[in-house]
Write a protein that holds these residues in place. Structure first.
Motif, PDB file in Angstrom:
ATOM      1  N   ASP A  64       0.819  -1.207   0.000  1.00 32.16           N
ATOM      2  CA  ASP A  64       0.000   0.000   0.000  1.00 32.16           C
ATOM      3  C   ASP A  64       0.854   1.259   0.000  1.00 32.16           C
ATOM      4  O   ASP A  64       0.339   2.358   0.152  1.00 32.16           O
ATOM      5  CB  ASP A  64      -0.964   0.016   1.197  1.00 32.16           C
ATOM      6  CG  ASP A  64      -0.230  -0.132   2.521  1.00 32.16           C
ATOM      7  OD1 ASP A  64       1.002  -0.299   2.502  1.00 32.16           O
ATOM      8  OD2 ASP A  64      -0.893  -0.090   3.572  1.00 32.16           O
ATOM      9  N   GLU A 254      -2.931  -7.575   7.287  1.00 33.32           N
ATOM     10  CA  GLU A 254      -3.136  -6.812   6.064  1.00 33.32           C
ATOM     11  C   GLU A 254      -4.607  -6.462   5.953  1.00 33.32           C
ATOM     12  O   GLU A 254      -5.476  -7.212   6.410  1.00 33.32           O
ATOM     13  CB  GLU A 254      -2.718  -7.621   4.834  1.00 33.32           C
ATOM     14  CG  GLU A 254      -3.499  -8.908   4.690  1.00 33.32           C
ATOM     15  CD  GLU A 254      -2.896  -9.826   3.650  1.00 33.32           C
ATOM     16  OE1 GLU A 254      -3.670 -10.465   2.926  1.00 33.32           O
ATOM     17  OE2 GLU A 254      -1.660  -9.892   3.582  1.00 33.32           O
ATOM     18  N   PRO A 255      -4.953  -5.299   5.390  1.00 30.56           N
ATOM     19  CA  PRO A 255      -6.358  -4.935   5.235  1.00 30.56           C
ATOM     20  C   PRO A 255      -7.083  -5.879   4.282  1.00 30.56           C
ATOM     21  O   PRO A 255      -6.501  -6.391   3.331  1.00 30.56           O
ATOM     22  CB  PRO A 255      -6.302  -3.513   4.667  1.00 30.56           C
ATOM     23  CG  PRO A 255      -4.930  -3.031   4.963  1.00 30.56           C
ATOM     24  CD  PRO A 255      -4.058  -4.241   4.933  1.00 30.56           C
ATOM     25  N   ILE A 275      -9.131  -4.114   9.253  1.00 25.12           N
ATOM     26  CA  ILE A 275      -7.713  -3.779   9.366  1.00 25.12           C
ATOM     27  C   ILE A 275      -7.139  -4.495  10.574  1.00 25.12           C
ATOM     28  O   ILE A 275      -7.882  -4.965  11.451  1.00 25.12           O
ATOM     29  CB  ILE A 275      -7.504  -2.255   9.499  1.00 25.12           C
ATOM     30  CG1 ILE A 275      -8.122  -1.742  10.805  1.00 25.12           C
ATOM     31  CG2 ILE A 275      -8.065  -1.521   8.305  1.00 25.12           C
ATOM     32  CD1 ILE A 275      -7.758  -0.309  11.117  1.00 25.12           C
ATOM     33  N   PHE A 292      -2.038   0.894   9.242  1.00 23.38           N
ATOM     34  CA  PHE A 292      -3.144   0.635   8.319  1.00 23.38           C
ATOM     35  C   PHE A 292      -4.392   1.459   8.620  1.00 23.38           C
ATOM     36  O   PHE A 292      -5.424   1.255   7.992  1.00 23.38           O
ATOM     37  CB  PHE A 292      -3.513  -0.850   8.361  1.00 23.38           C
ATOM     38  CG  PHE A 292      -2.411  -1.750   7.859  1.00 23.38           C
ATOM     39  CD1 PHE A 292      -2.118  -1.826   6.518  1.00 23.38           C
ATOM     40  CD2 PHE A 292      -1.655  -2.494   8.744  1.00 23.38           C
ATOM     41  CE1 PHE A 292      -1.098  -2.637   6.052  1.00 23.38           C
ATOM     42  CE2 PHE A 292      -0.637  -3.313   8.289  1.00 23.38           C
ATOM     43  CZ  PHE A 292      -0.359  -3.381   6.941  1.00 23.38           C
ATOM     44  N   HIS A 295      -6.501   3.270   5.919  1.00 29.86           N
ATOM     45  CA  HIS A 295      -7.407   2.549   5.023  1.00 29.86           C
ATOM     46  C   HIS A 295      -8.873   2.698   5.433  1.00 29.86           C
ATOM     47  O   HIS A 295      -9.758   2.301   4.672  1.00 29.86           O
ATOM     48  CB  HIS A 295      -7.035   1.071   4.969  1.00 29.86           C
ATOM     49  CG  HIS A 295      -5.727   0.818   4.275  1.00 29.86           C
ATOM     50  ND1 HIS A 295      -5.528   1.107   2.950  1.00 29.86           N
ATOM     51  CD2 HIS A 295      -4.550   0.325   4.732  1.00 29.86           C
ATOM     52  CE1 HIS A 295      -4.288   0.795   2.613  1.00 29.86           C
ATOM     53  NE2 HIS A 295      -3.671   0.328   3.675  1.00 29.86           N
TER      54      HIS A 295
END
Length: 529
Positions: A64, A254-255, A275, A292, A295
């Motif tokens: 990302d 990880e999202p 998330i 994160f 996000h």
């Protein structure tokens, strides 16, 4: 059919990418007591490497963030050419202009969801323009270069840190580097007094820069909570997404996005984002930190998932609720002020049933809507999602700009004919300005006519007068663009006198003397051998 029934059929996909955070042993070191040691043993027994990291941690990479270099195409050089054709005497200059260099654009591709493509390629260069040719032929323009990025990409200038654009609309484009102009051919410099110019401009170099790309996923609802609160289980129960689920903290690294459909097939849908869990001290980098949280910045509603049982550590769920909200406020006050619905998870456990009345009373008193659920059994999940859909109808959507407009954060473009001069040190001066810098890069100083033209521009624009006002002396260095020019006052004065002599009309006496080869005393001048 029950209007509250929930089904899911569309999977956005398990987003694969890179986790930027402390090593896995550091994550486990944040856990204390026997529970931390038990989770460590369980993780190793479940299959991992010598550091306790799951075997698939290397393969599941969610990118990302990326850093890329972009270089627009240089402009083509102008041509120096003269028309030579039978029966056409004095054809004159006919050198054509160089072609424009290609631009570099970022383009939103809705089929992308990570920046992983930039792991393998970081340098992008557009095509340069071709040089001009005789017969007033202009060189071919360089092709523009388009770089595909996923929706939600934020573009940042790495040198200044300025946010250049926020790309969200499919097909949206943004120019990140402008191609150089083509140089003018000698046909452009022909005048009534200079009928055979032997100079042409060089092509302008294209813009180049380093860019940072940051991806902010586009979702309607975000899941927040401590690790092992059941966020991934809730996402799996509500959508077709299949995030990793296990009985140890930081399972989600990880999202993950999932599409939730409310009201059966053909019903309304929204996108939910999961998330990695937050823990106390995330603002200081504990656990996965705030890596994160960006996000869920675009979400309109947050679902705060609480472990109603308090976990094996016997924590107070209300204290967990306070901790997460404080971490959200430390990251972004706007995100902390986002509307929240509280989902008290694991109501199938006896400990949750014991805590449930106290939790509902305390959270309701604070103004939150509370829904007891069990993400494992699905109990209470349809009612929660139905209420989420109702709240989304009430909340306004983010007003996105039309595709032909861009959310650009740079300063408004100004005129390019401004300039400024300053003294850097005793013998060094600097001249800045878009137009004079472009002219400097495009001037061929090895050509005497081109150098004379450059000097005339300095005189006409007032730059020479300003440098003299600043106290420039012969031999001093003037920095313009990426070149260093030596100031030669004697040569400038001689050129000025010669130009003045050419501009002044000769008297009849001077013309006769020049015609018969006489000097000022009337004597015949001897021709030089």
């Amino acid at each position: 059919m029950d209007p509250g029934a929930v089904s899911s059929h569309a999977r956005v996909g398990d987003l694969m990418g890179c986790v930027a955070g402390p090593p896995w042993p550091a994550l486990w070191a944040k856990m204390e007591g026997a529970e931390g040691r038990r989770c460590w043993r369980d993780a190793c027994a479940a299959g991992g490497d010598e550091r306790g990291r799951p075997d698939d941690a290397e393969g599941a990479m969610f990118y990302d963030r990326a850093k890329i270099y972009v270089k627009a195409g240089d402009g083509g050089d102008g041509a120096v050419s003269f028309r030579r054709e039978k029966y056409v005497p004095f054809g004159g200059p006919d050198g054509g202009d160089g072609g424009r260099g290609g631009d570099v654009f970022l383009r939103v591709n809705p089929h992308l969801n990570t920046l992983i493509a930039f792991k393998y390629k970081q340098h992008f260069r557009a095509q340069r323009g071709e040089s001009g040719k005789g017969g007033r032929k202009t060189g071919k323009q360089g092709e523009d270069l388009y770089i595909d990025v996923p929706p939600g990409t934020v573009v940042i200038d790495d040198a200044t840190g300025d946010v250049l654009a926020d790309l969200t609309q499919p097909g949206e484009t943004f120019r990140v580097a402008r191609g150089g102009q083509g140089g003018l051919g000698n046909a452009r410099f022909a005048t009534s007094t200079r009928q055979a110019p032997r100079m042409a401009e060089k092509g302008e170099p294209g813009e180049e820069r380093w860019l940072r790309l940051e991806l902010k996923l586009i979702a309607d609802v975000g899941l927040v909570g401590l690790p092992n609160a059941g966020k991934s289980t809730l996402l799996a129960a509500a959508s077709a997404a299949r995030p990793k689920i296990a009985d140890y903290p930081f399972t989600t690294v990880e999202p993950t996005l999932g599409v939730v459909e409310v009201g059966g097939p053909g019903g309304e849908t929204f996108v939910m984002a999961d998330i990695p869990g937050l823990i106390e001290g995330a603002a200081e980098g504990v656990g996965l930190g705030h890596e994160f949280l960006r996000h869920i910045e675009r979400t309109r509603l947050l679902i705060h998932v609480l472990d109603g049982s308090g976990g094996l550590e016997g924590r107070d769920p209300l204290e967990d609720f306070r901790t997460i909200n404080e971490e959200l406020a430390a990251y972004s006050p706007e995100l902390a002020a986002r509307p929240q619905i509280v989902a008290i998870n694991k109501q199938d456990l006896p400990e949750t049933q014991t805590n449930l009345p106290r939790l509902i009373e305390a959270l309701t008193a604070q103004g939150y809507e509370v829904f007891p659920i069990s993400a494992v059994t699905g109990e209470g999940v349809p009612e929660l999602l139905q209420r989420v859909m109702e709240r989304l109808r009430e909340l306004p959507r983010e007003q996105a700009p039309p595709p032909h407009q861009h959310r650009v954060y740079t300063l408004q473009e100004t005129r390019d004919d401004w300039w400024e001069a300053e003294r850097l040190s005793r013998h060094h001066f600097a001249v800045r300005g878009p137009k004079i810098e472009r002219l400097t890069r495009m001037t061929d100083f090895s050509n005497e006519e081109a150098a004379d033209r450059y000097q005339r521009v300095l005189e006409a624009s007032g730059i020479s007068a300003k440098l003299e006002e600043l106290g420039i002396q012969p031999g001093d260095v003037v920095h313009v663009a990426d070149r260093e020019l030596i100031w030669d006052e004697a040569a400038l004065e001689a050129e000025a006198q010669e130009a003045a002599r050419r501009r002044r009309r000769k008297t009849r006496r001077e013309r006769l003397m020049e015609r018969f080869g006489l000097d000022e005393d009337g004597e015949v001048t001897e021709p030089e051998e």
